[in-house]
Design a protein around this motif. Structure first.
Motif: not given
Length: 545
Positions: A70-94
């Motif tokens: 359960v912990l691994a699955a939640l951690a992976g999903a949260v990490l995926g969401l954080l990565t998406i936000v990081k990618l969106i941040n790249m676009g917003f910063r530009v």
């Protein structure tokens, strides 16, 4: 038969399984350390040891099987969401020179899709959005599955995993204590994922509290809310007042840049030309609540006298009865008009600005071509406005907000400034179209050149309008809505935009003499700078006493 068919497949499956584990480990590692700024996305950004990975392995080693999964699955999903936000941040910063705001910025995806549709077509935009959504889902699923498989691997090799995490933990502590960096400002001992998540949560909390802050600002006494119409704007009686926003016209265009080397002489020559025609001008700077995009935030800030710096504030302001500049002119007896050529759909929010008349791309009779976001050239916008409003006999002067869009990203090559009698219904522009500059988006100098050319066109059109249709009764206020994106300005540019008042009647300019603005169309480096939200009260005070 079974031995011959099954055994050869087993090594292949083992190789594929191991390759999948390696790819999963690389994906998880990359997600943990990837920065959220495009300029920092270099090989050196991955020369790091993420503490989150060490902590995750330690937890996996002490947890029973079910909680571990359960912990691994939640951690992976949260990490995926954080990565998406990081990618969106790249676009917003530009685009906007700031990170994505997870509370307010969801509404921006609608305008972004509209901009994409004007560039590649509706079908292409829908396909692109679907592809992005599927890629985001695939990223979250891949990281979740990778985290679960890696947790299983760690639990199956407890002794080795314990030794490795113990050694790496000591290395991490030593690197943190010594401040080890293989790349400047990129510490080897990384905790970027946790820090990023914490910072985002902190911003969410602050943004939610901003609702109360803005509600208090909106509820504060408005010094002009109850002023009778016969006491408002008395010094402008009989004048046509045209408030014009020039898209992406920022300080970068007039000061300290290669773009300013092109725009500055145009403004200086324009000052002399207008002076010869009897017009005077005063210029300064306003600090916009936005940069790179979000023009509507600047429009509502200037009109309302409130700092409308995000979508939540914008929605709240538009739902209020706040007195805008348009509303003040309407109360004082002017015919008020909004002219937004970029709009192709109904805009009920425009009622906030107190406009009697409204023009957009659908009702000005334009028969020419469009270019991406630019539904019509600025000269046609001004020509149609003049034909429909200022050239029509009436018993009231007109006050209009006109939003010029020829300098809107992605900066298509503009047409030449025509003789005003040749503009007609815009059909002439079919023969004046120019193809985009080849290779522009891979060359920063070409990008800045395209931006400069579009701003030159908008400003030259405005100057030509004043010379041709100005007259004694015109008062023109023109300004930028925001600076262009960082692909033009680079990182760290301020959020200032030029603002200019042009009039032939010296009494109008005398009213703003106490503001200390520079003479002419081009504000100098030491010209006054004020927050954009202060303009409404400053303007109403100057012309209402």
């Amino acid at each position: 038969m079974s031995e011959e068919t099954v055994h050869p497949a087993r090594p292949v499956r083992r190789v594929l399984a191991r390759a999948g584990l390696v790819l999963g480990a690389v994906l998880v590692f990359a997600a943990l350390v990837v920065p959220d700024e495009l300029d920092r996305l270099t090989p050196g950004a991955f020369a790091r040891l993420p503490v989150e990975a060490l902590a995750g392995v330690a937890l996996v080693l002490v947890l029973p099987p079910r909680p571990r999964r359960v912990l691994a699955a939640l951690a992976g999903a949260v990490l995926g969401l954080l990565t998406i936000v990081k990618l969106i941040n790249m676009g917003f910063r530009v685009a906007l020179d700031r990170p994505f705001n997870p509370v307010f910025d969801w509404d921006l995806f609608g305008p972004a899709q509209d901009l994409l549709a004007t560039s590649i077509g509706e079908a292409g935009a829908i396909a692109a959005v679907c592809g992005i959504v599927l890629a985001a889902l695939a990223l979250v699923v891949s990281l979740t599955l990778s985290a679960v498989r890696l947790a299983r691997l760690v639990a199956g090799h407890r002794t080795t995993s314990t030794r490795v995490v113990a050694v790496l933990g000591v290395v991490w502590i030593a690197c943190a204590a010594l401040g080890v960096q293989f790349v400047p400002n990129v510490p080897v001992a990384a905790n970027s994922a946790v820090a990023f998540a914490y910072e985002d949560l902190r911003k969410v909390r602050a943004d939610l509290l901003d609702q109360d802050v803005f509600a208090a600002e909106l509820a504060a006494p408005d010094p002009f809310a109850a002023v009778p119409g016969d006491q408002l704007l008395t010094a402008l009686r009989g004048k046509d007042v045209v408030l014009t926003f020039v898209e992406s016209y920022g300080r970068f265009a007039v000061q300290g840049s290669d773009v300013a080397a092109r725009i500055g002489p145009l403004l200086d020559q324009g000052t002399e030309r207008l002076r010869a025609a009897g017009f005077g001008a005063r210029s300064a700077y306003l600090t916009s609540p936005t940069t790179g995009g979000g023009s509507w935030l600047a429009h509502s800030t200037l009109q309302s006298g409130l700092e409308v710096k995000n979508e939540q504030r914008y929605d709240t302001a538009l739902a209020s009865d706040r007195l805008t500049l348009g509303g003040a002119f309407g109360r004082a007896g002017w015919r008020t008009v909004g002219d937004v050529p970029a709009h192709t759909k109904d805009w009920p929010e425009g009622a906030f600005y107190g406009y009697e008349g409204y023009y957009d791309a659908r009702n000005v009779g334009y028969q020419g071509p469009s270019a991406s976001y630019v539904t019509m050239p600025d000269q046609f916008t001004l020509s149609a406005f003049h034909r429909n409003e200022r050239a029509v006999p009436g018993d009231r002067p007109v006050m209009a907000e006109i939003d010029l869009v020829s300098s809107h990203f992605p900066w298509a090559p503009p047409p030449p400034v025509l003789d005003w009698n040749a503009v007609g219904d815009g059909s002439v522009y079919h023969s004046l179209g120019r193809p985009p500059v080849p290779g522009m988006w891979s060359d920063p100098a070409l990008i800045r050149g395209a931006y400069a050319e579009s701003v030159e066109y908008s400003l030259a059109t405005l100057l030509s309008y004043v010379e041709t249709h100005g007259g004694d009764d015109l008062v023109l206020v023109f300004l930028g809505d925001h600076q262009p994106s960082t692909m033009v300005t680079g990182e760290g540019a301020d959020w200032d935009v030029p603002v200019t008042i042009v009039a032939r009647d010296q009494a109008v300019l005398d009213r703003v003499a106490g503001w200390g603005w520079d003479e002419g169309l081009r504000p100098g480096p030491q010209a006054p700078v004020k927050p954009m939200q202060e303009f409404r009260d400053q303007f109403l005070t100057a012309f209402s006493r």
